[in-house]
Design a protein around this motif. Structure first.
Motif, PDB file in Angstrom:
ATOM      1  N   GLU A  28       0.833  -1.204   0.000  1.00  0.00           N
ATOM      2  CA  GLU A  28       0.000   0.000   0.000  1.00  0.00           C
ATOM      3  C   GLU A  28       0.870   1.258   0.000  1.00  0.00           C
ATOM      4  O   GLU A  28       0.614   2.208  -0.738  1.00  0.00           O
ATOM      5  CB  GLU A  28      -0.953   0.016   1.195  1.00  0.00           C
ATOM      6  N   THR A  29       1.905   1.246   0.840  1.00  0.00           N
ATOM      7  CA  THR A  29       2.822   2.388   0.887  1.00  0.00           C
ATOM      8  C   THR A  29       3.597   2.495  -0.422  1.00  0.00           C
ATOM      9  O   THR A  29       3.798   3.595  -0.945  1.00  0.00           O
ATOM     10  CB  THR A  29       3.788   2.262   2.077  1.00  0.00           C
ATOM     11  N   TRP A  31       2.630   1.641  -3.408  1.00  0.00           N
ATOM     12  CA  TRP A  31       1.753   2.172  -4.455  1.00  0.00           C
ATOM     13  C   TRP A  31       1.566   3.681  -4.317  1.00  0.00           C
ATOM     14  O   TRP A  31       1.370   4.383  -5.299  1.00  0.00           O
ATOM     15  CB  TRP A  31       0.389   1.492  -4.449  1.00  0.00           C
ATOM     16  N   ARG A  32       1.627   4.193  -3.090  1.00  0.00           N
ATOM     17  CA  ARG A  32       1.431   5.631  -2.869  1.00  0.00           C
ATOM     18  C   ARG A  32       2.696   6.456  -3.081  1.00  0.00           C
ATOM     19  O   ARG A  32       2.636   7.676  -3.120  1.00  0.00           O
ATOM     20  CB  ARG A  32       0.894   5.880  -1.464  1.00  0.00           C
TER      21      ARG A  32
END
Length: 55
Positions: A28-29, A31-32
């Motif tokens: 998730e991190t 992808w951001r």
């Protein structure tokens, strides 16, 4: 390279990047994440956009 070959290579590279991100400990991190752009890079980008919009 032909356009088709470049497209295939780019698609393959994107697939590898996706697999690497998904395999990371914190996808998730990952992808951001965004690389910070230098002020010079942003200035050049804005000049190019302005030039492209001129008739």
């Amino acid at each position: 390279m032909s356009i088709e070959e470049r497209s295939r290579v780019l698609s393959e590279l994107c697939g590898w990047a996706k697999d690497a991100i998904e395999a990371s400990r914190d996808p998730e991190t990952a992808w951001r994440w965004e690389d910070r752009r230098s002020p010079e890079s942003l200035t050049l980008w804005n000049l190019l956009i302005a030039a492209a919009r001129k008739p």
